[in-house]
Design a protein around this motif. Sequence first.
Motif, short mmCIF file in Angstrom:
data_model
loop_
_atom_site.label_atom_id
_atom_site.label_comp_id
_atom_site.label_asym_id
_atom_site.label_seq_id
_atom_site.Cartn_x
_atom_site.Cartn_y
_atom_site.Cartn_z
N LEU A 109 1.02 -1.12 0.07
CA LEU A 109 0.46 -0.13 -0.21
C LEU A 109 1.12 1.19 0.38
O LEU A 109 0.15 2.38 -0.66
CB LEU A 109 -1.39 0.32 1.15
CG LEU A 109 -2.25 -0.91 1.23
CD1 LEU A 109 -3.27 -0.83 2.17
CD2 LEU A 109 -3.47 -0.85 0.43
N ALA A 110 1.99 1.35 1.01
CA ALA A 110 3.13 2.64 0.93
C ALA A 110 3.50 2.60 -0.61
O ALA A 110 3.71 3.67 -0.91
CB ALA A 110 3.59 2.19 1.88
N SER A 111 3.67 1.81 -1.54
CA SER A 111 4.35 2.02 -2.53
C SER A 111 3.19 2.85 -3.66
O SER A 111 3.03 3.09 -4.56
CB SER A 111 4.90 -0.01 -3.13
OG SER A 111 3.81 0.16 -3.85
N LEU A 112 2.54 2.19 -3.23
CA LEU A 112 0.88 2.98 -4.32
C LEU A 112 0.72 4.51 -3.79
O LEU A 112 0.54 5.57 -4.83
CB LEU A 112 -0.01 2.69 -4.17
CG LEU A 112 -0.72 1.15 -4.07
CD1 LEU A 112 -1.73 0.08 -3.73
CD2 LEU A 112 0.02 1.15 -5.84
N GLN A 113 1.27 5.29 -3.09
CA GLN A 113 2.06 6.74 -2.56
C GLN A 113 2.89 7.27 -3.56
O GLN A 113 4.20 6.90 -3.55
CB GLN A 113 2.19 6.92 -0.96
CG GLN A 113 1.30 6.57 -0.39
CD GLN A 113 -0.16 7.04 0.14
OE1 GLN A 113 -0.43 8.62 -0.71
NE2 GLN A 113 -1.49 7.13 0.82
N PRO A 114 2.84 8.40 -4.41
CA PRO A 114 3.98 8.72 -5.04
C PRO A 114 4.85 9.55 -4.31
O PRO A 114 4.66 10.11 -3.43
CB PRO A 114 2.92 10.07 -5.77
CG PRO A 114 1.39 9.81 -5.94
CD PRO A 114 1.29 9.25 -3.85
N GLY A 115 5.98 9.61 -4.69
CA GLY A 115 7.32 9.95 -4.05
C GLY A 115 7.86 9.29 -2.93
O GLY A 115 8.71 9.70 -2.59
N THR A 116 7.75 8.55 -2.71
CA THR A 116 7.82 6.96 -1.86
C THR A 116 7.91 5.58 -2.35
O THR A 116 6.39 5.09 -3.19
CB THR A 116 7.64 7.03 -0.29
OG1 THR A 116 5.60 6.69 -0.19
CG2 THR A 116 7.68 8.19 0.70
N LEU A 117 8.35 4.71 -2.37
CA LEU A 117 8.31 3.83 -2.28
C LEU A 117 9.63 2.26 -1.58
O LEU A 117 10.78 2.52 -1.44
CB LEU A 117 9.54 3.13 -3.92
CG LEU A 117 9.76 1.89 -4.12
CD1 LEU A 117 7.88 1.27 -5.03
CD2 LEU A 117 10.57 1.78 -6.12
N PRO A 118 9.21 1.45 -0.40
CA PRO A 118 9.58 0.61 0.49
C PRO A 118 10.60 -0.58 -0.44
O PRO A 118 10.26 -0.67 -1.36
CB PRO A 118 8.29 0.21 1.14
CG PRO A 118 7.05 0.74 0.95
CD PRO A 118 7.33 1.56 -0.54
N LEU A 119 11.46 -0.39 0.19
CA LEU A 119 12.26 -1.62 -0.56
C LEU A 119 12.69 -3.00 0.38
O LEU A 119 11.74 -2.49 1.28
CB LEU A 119 13.60 -1.09 -0.20
CG LEU A 119 14.17 0.36 -1.46
CD1 LEU A 119 15.66 1.08 -1.29
CD2 LEU A 119 13.41 0.00 -2.77
N ALA A 120 12.94 -3.99 -0.22
CA ALA A 120 13.34 -5.18 0.29
C ALA A 120 13.93 -5.04 1.75
O ALA A 120 14.97 -4.00 1.31
CB ALA A 120 13.69 -6.43 -0.61
N GLY A 121 13.80 -5.62 2.10
CA GLY A 121 14.62 -5.80 3.86
C GLY A 121 14.26 -6.61 5.08
O GLY A 121 13.16 -7.02 5.36
N GLU A 122 15.16 -6.78 5.88
CA GLU A 122 14.16 -7.45 7.22
C GLU A 122 14.66 -7.00 8.48
O GLU A 122 15.12 -5.54 8.51
CB GLU A 122 14.61 -8.51 7.29
CG GLU A 122 14.70 -9.10 6.17
CD GLU A 122 13.09 -9.86 6.38
OE1 GLU A 122 13.08 -10.53 7.75
OE2 GLU A 122 13.34 -11.02 4.93
#
Length: 160
Positions: free
Chosen positions: A111-124
């Motif tokens: 859901l956060a990746s659908l917000q313009p200007g931000t893109l969550p990346l893979a990680g633990e």
Amino acid sequence: MGKLFSAHGAARWLLVFAGWVVLGRVDAIDLAAGLVISALAAALSLHLLPPVRLNPRAMTAYAARFCAGSLRAGWDVAWRVAARPPLVNPGVLTVPCAVPQGLARDAFKALASLQPGTLPLAGEGPDLRVHCLDITAPVAAMLDADATAFRAMADAPRHG
């Protein structure tokens, strides 16, 4: 198959069947096949993903927050890239994330990746790596507020 006849099971069965009808034809044989296949898919989903109690009021609040934030962020991105010179300072930030790891975190990141200007990346780990258009913007505060609203939907426990 016993779970399939519970309220959660019936709801999943109905949702899967509705998807079947939307994507397919509605001949009698297709509907009959859809009922059987939807039942099997719903039973499998109940086995793989147990029912979650959702809070309708929190879901509505999150949807309103998401839509308003998306519009606001979309205008912000358009303004930044249309400016001459462009007002961007891209980079990757590591921010704390209150959503527990697993399916809940994956859903939040989607859901956060659908917000313009931000893109969550893979990680633990407890933190979230986010690529953002402007690292000087209050990304951490926005994501924390979004995570709080997201957790309220399913009354998810706080991580950490």
